[in-house]
Write a protein that holds these residues in place. Structure first.
Motif: not given
Ligand code: RP5
Length: 164
Positions: A44-58
């Protein structure tokens, strides 16, 4: 514009379906992942870190001792919407309380139990601050809702209400 939808288990997918179908109506790009905060914290930590520039809302969807949305919120300063899932004999109330009762400083915007549609609309409203086209789509949606109500007529017939 992109929304990341993370569910704690594949058993939460009926709620994710509701989110996806609404986001598609608004033409919003999305990504869906199944990553449990309890069973796969590092992933989960890896995914949120890797997606941080693209994803604007979780959007986090979880039931039982639902820590998923709170953990996502701990990992990002992007807005996080939490959907409590009904997946135990307690009916989802336990997940609602786990999701909504965040300590000060790390908020999760919590919608109702199983509230996939409202989560998607709230995500759209957040994105509409930046994207004008979404603001117009939200206005259209409200107008259609009002028209549907205004144009509905009901009659009480044989012990039930029927739409005319
Ligand atoms: C939560 O526990 C999940 O989000 C799901 O709502 C619930 C049950 O998960 P499974 O045992 O079906 O994988 O973590």
């Amino acid at each position: 514009m992109k929304v990341s939808i993370i569910m704690g288990s594949l058993s939460d997918s009926p709620i994710a379906d509701k989110v996806v179908s609404k986001l598609m109506e608004f033409g919003i790009d999305y990504e869906v992942k199944v990553i449990s905060a309890h069973r796969a914290l590092k992933s989960l930590e890896k995914y949120v870190k890797e997606s941080k520039d693209e994803s604007e809302v979780y959007i986090g969807i979880a039931g039982k001792a639902a820590h998923l949305s709170g953990v996502i919120a701990a990992l990002t300063t992007r807005p996080v919407i939490g959907i409590p899932a009904k997946s135990s004999h307690l009916g989802g109330l336990e997940a609602l309380l786990s999701t909504v009762e965040m300590p000060s400083g790390v908020p999760v915007a919590t919608v109702s139990i199983g509230g996939g549609e409202n989560a998607a609309i709230l995500a759209t409203e957040i994105l509409a601050i930046k994207y004008d086209s979404l603001r117009e789509k939200l206005k259209d949606m409200r107008i259609k809702m009002k028209e549907t109500i205004d144009n509905s007529e009901y009659e009480y017939k044989a012990n039930k209400w029927v739409e005319l």
